[in-house]
Design an enzyme around this catalytic site. Sequence first.
Site, PDB file in Angstrom:
ATOM      1  N   GLY A  31     -88.342 -56.555 147.116  1.00 25.58           N
ATOM      2  CA  GLY A  31     -87.707 -56.271 148.400  1.00 25.58           C
ATOM      3  C   GLY A  31     -86.197 -56.365 148.328  1.00 25.58           C
ATOM      4  O   GLY A  31     -85.612 -56.318 147.242  1.00 25.58           O
ATOM      5  N   LEU A  33     -84.179 -54.040 149.321  1.00 25.70           N
ATOM      6  CA  LEU A  33     -83.990 -52.789 148.587  1.00 25.70           C
ATOM      7  C   LEU A  33     -82.567 -52.262 148.695  1.00 25.70           C
ATOM      8  O   LEU A  33     -81.889 -52.436 149.708  1.00 25.70           O
ATOM      9  CB  LEU A  33     -84.974 -51.746 149.117  1.00 25.70           C
ATOM     10  N   HIS A  37     -83.324 -49.292 143.857  1.00 24.30           N
ATOM     11  CA  HIS A  37     -84.770 -49.201 144.118  1.00 24.30           C
ATOM     12  C   HIS A  37     -85.136 -47.811 144.646  1.00 24.30           C
ATOM     13  O   HIS A  37     -86.173 -47.252 144.289  1.00 24.30           O
ATOM     14  CB  HIS A  37     -85.198 -50.219 145.185  1.00 24.30           C
ATOM     15  N   GLN A  61     -92.203 -66.240 138.755  1.00 23.92           N
ATOM     16  CA  GLN A  61     -91.188 -65.836 137.782  1.00 23.92           C
ATOM     17  C   GLN A  61     -89.837 -66.519 138.008  1.00 23.92           C
ATOM     18  O   GLN A  61     -88.868 -66.226 137.328  1.00 23.92           O
ATOM     19  CB  GLN A  61     -91.042 -64.311 137.756  1.00 23.92           C
ATOM     20  N   GLN A 155     -86.991 -56.573 130.617  1.00 16.95           N
ATOM     21  CA  GLN A 155     -88.238 -56.567 131.392  1.00 16.95           C
ATOM     22  C   GLN A 155     -89.064 -55.323 131.051  1.00 16.95           C
ATOM     23  O   GLN A 155     -90.281 -55.409 130.845  1.00 16.95           O
ATOM     24  CB  GLN A 155     -87.911 -56.610 132.889  1.00 16.95           C
ATOM     25  N   MET A 186     -76.051 -52.211 140.682  1.00 17.70           N
ATOM     26  CA  MET A 186     -76.597 -52.670 141.971  1.00 17.70           C
ATOM     27  C   MET A 186     -77.686 -53.705 141.733  1.00 17.70           C
ATOM     28  O   MET A 186     -78.505 -53.564 140.828  1.00 17.70           O
ATOM     29  CB  MET A 186     -77.162 -51.496 142.749  1.00 17.70           C
ATOM     30  N   ARG A 189     -78.952 -59.582 143.984  1.00 15.60           N
ATOM     31  CA  ARG A 189     -78.180 -60.823 143.817  1.00 15.60           C
ATOM     32  C   ARG A 189     -76.681 -60.603 144.013  1.00 15.60           C
ATOM     33  O   ARG A 189     -75.928 -61.570 144.088  1.00 15.60           O
ATOM     34  CB  ARG A 189     -78.483 -61.451 142.459  1.00 15.60           C
TER      35      ARG A 189
HETATM   36  O1  PAF Z   1     -87.916 -56.364 138.754  1.00 14.66           O
HETATM   37  C1  PAF Z   1     -88.422 -56.975 139.718  1.00 14.66           C
HETATM   38  O2  PAF Z   1     -88.018 -56.809 140.884  1.00 14.66           O
HETATM   39  C2  PAF Z   1     -89.570 -57.945 139.468  1.00 14.66           C
HETATM   40  O3  PAF Z   1     -89.403 -58.605 138.252  1.00 14.66           O
HETATM   41  C3  PAF Z   1     -90.942 -57.276 139.536  1.00 14.66           C
HETATM   42  C4  PAF Z   1     -91.116 -56.222 138.461  1.00 14.66           C
HETATM   43  C5  PAF Z   1     -91.132 -56.635 140.904  1.00 14.66           C
HETATM   44  C6  PAF Z   1     -92.054 -58.316 139.339  1.00 14.66           C
HETATM   45  O4  PAF Z   1     -92.015 -59.304 140.326  1.00 14.66           O
END
Ligand code: PAF
EC number: 6.3.2.1
Length: 287
Positions: A31, A33, A37, A61, A155, A186, A189
């Site tokens: 979220g 966004l 995104h 996480q 990631q 962007m 955070r």
């Molecule tokens: O990249 C992210 O926003 C998060 O690590 C994800 C992939 C939604 C998993 O929680």
Amino acid sequence: MHIFRHISSLREALLAERQQGKRIGFVPTMGNLHQGHLALMKKAKSRCEIAVASIFVNRLQFGLNEDWDQYPRTFESDCQQLNAVHCDYLFFPEEREIYPNGMDGQTRVIVPTMTDMLCGASRPGHFEGVTTVVSKLFNIVQPDEAVFGLKDFQQIAVIRHMVEDLCIPVEIIAGDIVREADGLAMSSRNHYLTESERSRANQLNKTLNWVKAQIVAGDRDYVELETEAQSQIIAAGFRVDYLQVCSSDMLTPAALDDTRLTVLGAMYTEAARLIDNVSLELPMSNP
Ligand code: PAF
């Protein structure tokens, strides 16, 4: 856009779409966004008939001293933005829907390579939380494709590895980093930055590009370049987490014969940790 809070009803709706032969593209998010995104959503929508987003701030996480509780939750504006890019389905579960047995008893997905270095070194357990929730989300949504932003370069590499190892039938698509006008990547955070920090925060991107330019110009002393790059970040008033020239494929420190390179960096501001990266490809040297 249809919004679902429960796995069973989302599955039912997506099954009906799949039975009509429609391909499903998925963008998992936490979220808050932004244009980054939305670019991923547009990519999903351009490649698949049905675009699904999820919003879930995954506690698993986040480290104990990290910002899970402060992470910005902006559901109304997220929905407006998702509607504007024609997202078809939004999965917005409560924590107990994803972790019905709590987090301690949760089966974990652990990728043994690439998860202890770079971001994994300063965020122990982070990638385990990511791969666990992403594999659950993949099982729930069962997308044909899933789109992730390249800002989180490590990631994507870890998720690709997981998908291959666990034979999950989803194609992982990478979306380009979307930047502010001054080059800052962007990120949700970025909201944590003070005005003064914001005015200097593009130093990370400037420095990564400086390293890239030096390599393109023929400098192959990666350790020396990393040291100089770190001092540029420190001179701008930030604390360096890491800044490393890596092989793009394995994320190990770059060797002289690596031709696909990514320069990755992470730095701390007062209240945030920002990451960024740039990639480059060198011509193969003659034998
Ligand atoms: O990249 C992210 O926003 C998060 O690590 C994800 C992939 C939604 C998993 O929680």
